[in-house]
Design a protein around this motif. Sequence first.
Motif, PDB file in Angstrom:
ATOM      1  N   SER A  31       4.177 -46.230  -2.736  1.00 43.21           N
ATOM      2  CA  SER A  31       3.930 -47.668  -2.847  1.00 43.21           C
ATOM      3  C   SER A  31       2.736 -47.883  -3.769  1.00 43.21           C
ATOM      4  CB  SER A  31       3.660 -48.277  -1.469  1.00 43.21           C
ATOM      5  OG  SER A  31       2.518 -47.673  -0.879  1.00 43.21           O
ATOM      6  N   PHE A  32       2.591 -49.123  -4.250  1.00 38.69           N
ATOM      7  CA  PHE A  32       1.503 -49.437  -5.169  1.00 38.69           C
ATOM      8  C   PHE A  32       0.688 -50.610  -4.651  1.00 38.69           C
ATOM      9  CE2 PHE A  32       4.122 -46.787  -7.728  1.00 38.69           C
ATOM     10  CZ  PHE A  32       3.268 -46.197  -8.654  1.00 38.69           C
ATOM     11  N   THR A  33      -0.598 -50.589  -4.981  1.00 36.32           N
ATOM     12  CA  THR A  33      -1.512 -51.655  -4.603  1.00 36.32           C
ATOM     13  C   THR A  33      -2.155 -52.229  -5.853  1.00 36.32           C
ATOM     14  OG1 THR A  33      -3.536 -52.181  -3.370  1.00 36.32           O
ATOM     15  CG2 THR A  33      -3.376 -49.962  -4.281  1.00 36.32           C
ATOM     16  N   SER A  34      -2.617 -53.460  -5.771  1.00 41.44           N
ATOM     17  CA  SER A  34      -3.329 -54.087  -6.888  1.00 41.44           C
ATOM     18  C   SER A  34      -4.840 -53.964  -6.728  1.00 41.44           C
ATOM     19  CB  SER A  34      -2.951 -55.574  -6.983  1.00 41.44           C
ATOM     20  OG  SER A  34      -3.263 -56.246  -5.769  1.00 41.44           O
ATOM     21  N   ASP A  35      -5.255 -53.201  -5.738  1.00 38.25           N
ATOM     22  CA  ASP A  35      -6.682 -53.052  -5.432  1.00 38.25           C
ATOM     23  C   ASP A  35      -7.030 -51.567  -5.379  1.00 38.25           C
ATOM     24  OD1 ASP A  35      -9.264 -53.108  -4.513  1.00 38.25           O
ATOM     25  OD2 ASP A  35      -8.830 -54.188  -2.659  1.00 38.25           O
ATOM     26  N   GLU A  36      -7.883 -51.126  -6.280  1.00 38.46           N
ATOM     27  CA  GLU A  36      -8.269 -49.704  -6.308  1.00 38.46           C
ATOM     28  C   GLU A  36      -8.834 -49.227  -4.975  1.00 38.46           C
ATOM     29  OE1 GLU A  36      -9.277 -51.952  -8.658  1.00 38.46           O
ATOM     30  OE2 GLU A  36      -9.653 -50.973 -10.610  1.00 38.46           O
ATOM     31  N   LYS A  37      -9.557 -50.118  -4.275  1.00 38.86           N
ATOM     32  CA  LYS A  37     -10.190 -49.725  -3.014  1.00 38.86           C
ATOM     33  C   LYS A  37      -9.159 -49.308  -1.968  1.00 38.86           C
ATOM     34  CE  LYS A  37     -14.221 -52.740  -3.634  1.00 38.86           C
ATOM     35  NZ  LYS A  37     -14.975 -53.909  -3.103  1.00 38.86           N
ATOM     36  N   GLN A  38      -7.961 -49.879  -2.055  1.00 36.48           N
ATOM     37  CA  GLN A  38      -6.917 -49.588  -1.078  1.00 36.48           C
ATOM     38  C   GLN A  38      -6.056 -48.380  -1.469  1.00 36.48           C
ATOM     39  OE1 GLN A  38      -6.961 -51.339   1.750  1.00 36.48           O
ATOM     40  NE2 GLN A  38      -8.700 -52.449   0.857  1.00 36.48           N
ATOM     41  N   ALA A  39      -6.296 -47.841  -2.655  1.00 36.39           N
ATOM     42  CA  ALA A  39      -5.431 -46.773  -3.176  1.00 36.39           C
ATOM     43  C   ALA A  39      -5.832 -45.399  -2.656  1.00 36.39           C
ATOM     44  CB  ALA A  39      -5.473 -46.771  -4.696  1.00 36.39           C
ATOM     45  N   ASP A  40      -4.813 -44.590  -2.339  1.00 34.58           N
ATOM     46  CA  ASP A  40      -5.050 -43.175  -2.034  1.00 34.58           C
ATOM     47  C   ASP A  40      -5.284 -42.393  -3.323  1.00 34.58           C
ATOM     48  OD1 ASP A  40      -4.513 -43.510   0.765  1.00 34.58           O
ATOM     49  OD2 ASP A  40      -2.387 -43.623   0.252  1.00 34.58           O
ATOM     50  N   ILE A  41      -4.593 -42.782  -4.375  1.00 35.91           N
ATOM     51  CA  ILE A  41      -4.680 -42.117  -5.680  1.00 35.91           C
ATOM     52  C   ILE A  41      -4.769 -43.180  -6.766  1.00 35.91           C
ATOM     53  CG2 ILE A  41      -3.542 -40.573  -7.327  1.00 35.91           C
ATOM     54  CD1 ILE A  41      -2.006 -39.355  -4.993  1.00 35.91           C
ATOM     55  N   ILE A  42      -5.670 -42.972  -7.731  1.00 37.54           N
ATOM     56  CA  ILE A  42      -5.753 -43.836  -8.913  1.00 37.54           C
ATOM     57  C   ILE A  42      -5.292 -43.028 -10.120  1.00 37.54           C
ATOM     58  CG2 ILE A  42      -7.251 -45.158 -10.444  1.00 37.54           C
ATOM     59  CD1 ILE A  42      -9.077 -45.698  -8.059  1.00 37.54           C
ATOM     60  N   ASP A  66     -15.034 -40.663  -6.572  1.00 36.11           N
ATOM     61  CA  ASP A  66     -14.903 -40.236  -5.179  1.00 36.11           C
ATOM     62  C   ASP A  66     -13.481 -40.419  -4.650  1.00 36.11           C
ATOM     63  OD1 ASP A  66     -17.563 -39.512  -5.074  1.00 36.11           O
ATOM     64  OD2 ASP A  66     -18.224 -41.480  -4.382  1.00 36.11           O
ATOM     65  N   LYS A  67     -12.650 -41.127  -5.430  1.00 35.98           N
ATOM     66  CA  LYS A  67     -11.231 -41.243  -5.112  1.00 35.98           C
ATOM     67  C   LYS A  67     -10.489 -40.038  -5.683  1.00 35.98           C
ATOM     68  CE  LYS A  67     -10.470 -45.485  -3.306  1.00 35.98           C
ATOM     69  NZ  LYS A  67      -9.587 -45.787  -2.145  1.00 35.98           N
ATOM     70  N   ARG A  68      -9.233 -39.875  -5.237  1.00 37.06           N
ATOM     71  CA  ARG A  68      -8.389 -38.870  -5.879  1.00 37.06           C
ATOM     72  C   ARG A  68      -7.856 -39.476  -7.181  1.00 37.06           C
ATOM     73  NH1 ARG A  68      -2.560 -36.341  -4.074  1.00 37.06           N
ATOM     74  NH2 ARG A  68      -2.337 -35.035  -5.923  1.00 37.06           N
ATOM     75  N   LEU A  69      -8.230 -38.871  -8.301  1.00 32.73           N
ATOM     76  CA  LEU A  69      -7.852 -39.361  -9.612  1.00 32.73           C
ATOM     77  C   LEU A  69      -6.783 -38.478 -10.253  1.00 32.73           C
ATOM     78  CD1 LEU A  69     -11.396 -40.105 -11.123  1.00 32.73           C
ATOM     79  CD2 LEU A  69      -9.792 -41.791 -10.243  1.00 32.73           C
ATOM     80  N   ILE A  70      -5.927 -39.088 -11.055  1.00 29.71           N
ATOM     81  CA  ILE A  70      -5.025 -38.363 -11.946  1.00 29.71           C
ATOM     82  C   ILE A  70      -5.204 -38.987 -13.322  1.00 29.71           C
ATOM     83  CG2 ILE A  70      -2.626 -37.829 -12.545  1.00 29.71           C
ATOM     84  CD1 ILE A  70      -1.953 -37.992  -9.563  1.00 29.71           C
ATOM     85  N   ILE A  71      -5.520 -38.164 -14.314  1.00 30.96           N
ATOM     86  CA  ILE A  71      -5.792 -38.663 -15.659  1.00 30.96           C
ATOM     87  C   ILE A  71      -4.612 -38.330 -16.566  1.00 30.96           C
ATOM     88  CG2 ILE A  71      -7.411 -38.690 -17.587  1.00 30.96           C
ATOM     89  CD1 ILE A  71      -9.537 -37.539 -15.658  1.00 30.96           C
TER      90      ILE A  71
END
Length: 411
Positions: A31-42, A66-71
């Motif tokens: 699922s996707f969110t419009s809020d980075e704070k609510q995301a498990d992964i950015i 500090d979030k899980r990032l994927i670049i």
Amino acid sequence: MKNLFIKTYGCAQNQADSIIMQNLLLNKGCSFTSDEKQADIIIVNTCTVKEPTQSKILKYLHKWKDKRLIITGCLVTTNLKLLRNKFKAPLLGCDNVFDIVGVVSGAIRESIKPLKNSKINITLIQKNEVIEIVPVCSGCLGECTYCATRFARGELNSYPLKEVINHVRKALKRGVKEFWITAQDTGAYGLDKDSSIIELLEQILSIKGSFKIRLGMMNPQFADKYKKQLINLLNNPKMFKFVHLPVQSGSDKVLKLMKRKYSSKDYINLIDYLKNEIIGLTLATDIIVGFPGETSKDFNSTIHLVKKVKPDIINISRYWKRKGTTASLMKKQVSVEDVKKRVEELKKLHKEISYNINKEFLGRRFEVLIDEEGRGRTDSYKLVKMKGRLGEIVTAEITGFSSCSLIGKEL
């Protein structure tokens, strides 16, 4: 199930890549969110075209470290070492978007080896329910000395014509009304496959249905090569009367240093020809200010060209060194102060030109396709701010204007 957020930088091709990744992940139950704070992964889909954009991307990555990032994207290819040293995030090249499911699941840590996969006719590539972004190829045939994107996107790889046509047909069945034909250089399409952008557009236009096509950026040498065919195509009611032909400079000396494959006279003659044959043509162009070796005389040549061709839209960029490019090694770099002054002068001139162009629309009536919330486009792709239901075509009177847009009222 993971909750994801995608942050996208850059061009329409990058937007298409982000939408491909989103759809692939939705199909796997994410699922996707419009809020980075609510995301498990950015997921951060990067761009490499300008130094300021790179700085913004790095700042954004640090903010959410500090979030899980994927670049993902172009910066992964052009600045792999930098990203590896600064961030403990999985990396995904712009030719490897189909590996995003494996990266999100943790099955793949890194995927950067270029793959020549088609990014068309596989998954939805919509901007909204009305606009469909259609990437037709990756890479280009250019040798521009300032460009790092060509290192990221690689050699020209045109997607099969039949796949593009099938994709358009499927999108039409979903109710799409506007197609953005996009690439690093749409004019290069098919030249590696014994085809051409002209053949592609002719086949799309032969499809039954009510829709509009916006042709994306085309380098001037290809527009000149195809100019007679382009006139016929752009006068077709299914095409927006719009061209994006980046000139970059009005100085022949600078164009030669850039390794652009035309002269300022070639460009002026091309625009004169197109405007004479296509009534109401909207012209967009790109200009780089402060390229190494650009003198006041060279910049004045750019000013002269702009006054001559009168572009509706100018994407003005300060020159920025990009690692690995020939231009970054050139010694005659222009001072920051001079670049700033020239940019302001060009911006002022363009604002005057676009204001005077838009003033001529006041009181006139047009058919407008509402393609985004609160805005639509005329047949010449002029932006009209007005109310209307998404996807509908309305008759509007132009009641106001600015240098950037028109204001319309439905009749």
